[in-house]
Scaffold this active site. Structure first.
Site, short mmCIF file in Angstrom:
data_model
loop_
_atom_site.label_atom_id
_atom_site.label_comp_id
_atom_site.label_asym_id
_atom_site.label_seq_id
_atom_site.Cartn_x
_atom_site.Cartn_y
_atom_site.Cartn_z
N HIS A 90 0.83 -1.21 0.00
CA HIS A 90 0.00 0.00 0.00
C HIS A 90 0.88 1.26 0.00
O HIS A 90 2.06 1.20 -0.31
CB HIS A 90 -0.99 -0.03 1.17
CG HIS A 90 -1.64 -1.38 1.32
ND1 HIS A 90 -2.64 -1.80 0.49
CD2 HIS A 90 -1.40 -2.41 2.17
CE1 HIS A 90 -3.00 -3.04 0.82
NE2 HIS A 90 -2.26 -3.43 1.84
N GLU A 127 -1.62 0.45 8.09
CA GLU A 127 -0.79 -0.62 7.55
C GLU A 127 0.32 -0.06 6.66
O GLU A 127 1.45 -0.54 6.69
CB GLU A 127 -1.67 -1.59 6.74
CG GLU A 127 -0.89 -2.74 6.11
CD GLU A 127 -1.74 -3.59 5.18
OE1 GLU A 127 -2.96 -3.32 5.08
OE2 GLU A 127 -1.18 -4.50 4.56
N HIS A 183 3.11 -6.77 4.49
CA HIS A 183 1.75 -6.36 4.83
C HIS A 183 1.45 -6.67 6.29
O HIS A 183 2.22 -7.35 6.98
CB HIS A 183 0.72 -7.12 3.96
CG HIS A 183 0.76 -6.74 2.52
ND1 HIS A 183 -0.16 -5.89 1.95
CD2 HIS A 183 1.63 -7.08 1.53
CE1 HIS A 183 0.13 -5.72 0.67
NE2 HIS A 183 1.22 -6.43 0.38
N GLU A 265 2.08 -11.38 5.85
CA GLU A 265 1.15 -10.65 6.70
C GLU A 265 1.70 -10.78 8.11
O GLU A 265 1.64 -11.85 8.72
CB GLU A 265 -0.26 -11.25 6.60
CG GLU A 265 -0.89 -11.19 5.21
CD GLU A 265 -1.51 -9.84 4.89
OE1 GLU A 265 -1.42 -8.91 5.73
OE2 GLU A 265 -2.10 -9.70 3.80
ZN ZN Z 1 -1.98 -5.20 2.86
#
Ligand code: ZN
Length: 301
Positions: A90, A127, A183, A265
């Site tokens: 992102h 995030e 992430h 993640e």
């Molecule tokens: Zn993400």
């Protein structure tokens, strides 16, 4: 996610990066001559993209007056000659550019949004801020070991992106030996732990992951093991049946990659216990160390 609230400032984000890099470069200089001699004798190991090493190449490398086109010696270190792509998931500015990031891009199997805003903790630490901070810490660790590090973005773009197809292309164009997309998840409270996402076998349109599925799994297994060891975090209790591994065919960043690549993640930002870890600079340093160790294990084979 439609979060639009304030964010925490990750502490000491910029100060962290420069010092280790400077120390790393200083440590490299004395080894440059030896490294050059070895290079001249056996050729450059591994890499096919010598120009990529320029950022970490010692300035005191011996001149080669007889051949102006002699290759520049590679830096010393266990990751010398390796190119690593870091993709901070992102962009902190995506929240303010939802129309741009909602534009569809082709990911081989189908068309999908350019990117998403990503998630955040309930208290507002996004995030995108998390991924960029871990990326900076990881870059410093990898460069200290002699790697050439490419980033898909460094918070320096005009506020949003790049799109997921471009993120894959940057790693492909760099001929990265390994690529990792960082992430953190946005799952319900009580869902805890980390997981590594591996590319599924996809052969459709511009996507052909067949050559990278095997090495990406090896990379992912190394990262999973070392991340667990260094951070002390448990593998996800809601994805992957306790293995810490998941396989997906719906992520453009994996579908379009031609180099070994995984996503990680690092935890669940919406769980209060995981959020306490993710918002800790000390924990993010451990996260970066775990990822770095996994990459080094993979590239050492
Ligand atoms: Zn993400």
């Amino acid at each position: 996610m439609s979060y639009t609230g304030p964010e925490f400032d990750p502490p000491q984000q910029r100060r962290f990066r420069r010092a280790p890099l400077a120390v790393g470069l200083a440590a490299l200089v004395p080894g440059a001559l030896l490294g050059w001699v070895v290079y001249e004798g056996v050729g450059r190991p591994g890499g096919d993209d010598a120009g990529q090493a320029s950022a970490a190449t010692p300035k005191s490398a011996p001149a080669s007056p007889d051949d102006a086109k002699a290759p520049v010696p590679t830096p010393s270190g266990s990751l010398a000659g390796k190119v690593i792509l870091i993709d901070p998931g992102h962009n902190p500015g995506n929240f303010q550019h939802t129309s741009e990031i909602n534009q569809k891009v082709n990911i081989g199997t189908n068309w999908k949004e350019c990117d998403t805003t990503g998630t955040s903790t309930n208290a507002g630490y996004s995030e995108a801020r998390f991924t960029l901070d871990v990326a900076h810490r990881l870059r410093a660790l990898l460069e200290k070991q002699g790697a050439t590090v490419k980033m898909t973005h460094d918070g320096d773009r005009p506020a949003w992106g790049p799109c997921v197809d471009k993120r894959a292309a940057i790693g492909n164009d760099a001929h990265a030996d390994a690529a990792i997309s960082i992430h953190a998840d946005g799952a319900p409270e009580g869902d805890r732990g980390f997981h590594v996402i591996l590319p599924a076998t996809v052969h459709s349109g511009a996507a052909d992951t067949r050559p990278i599925v095997g090495p990406s799994r090896t990379l992912g297994e190394r990262v999973e093991k070392d991340f667990a060891k260094v951070t002390g975090s448990a593998p996800s209790n809601y994805v992957g049946n306790g293995t810490g591994l998941d396989v997906r065919k719906d992520l453009g960043g994996l579908n379009l990659s031609t180099v070994p690549k995984v996503f990680i993640e690092c935890g669940n930002m919406r769980d209060s216990k995981d959020a306490a870890l993710l918002t800790s600079g000390a924990w993010r340093q451990k996260a970066a160390q775990g990822i770095s160790d996994g990459l080094a294990d993979f590239l050492g084979n």
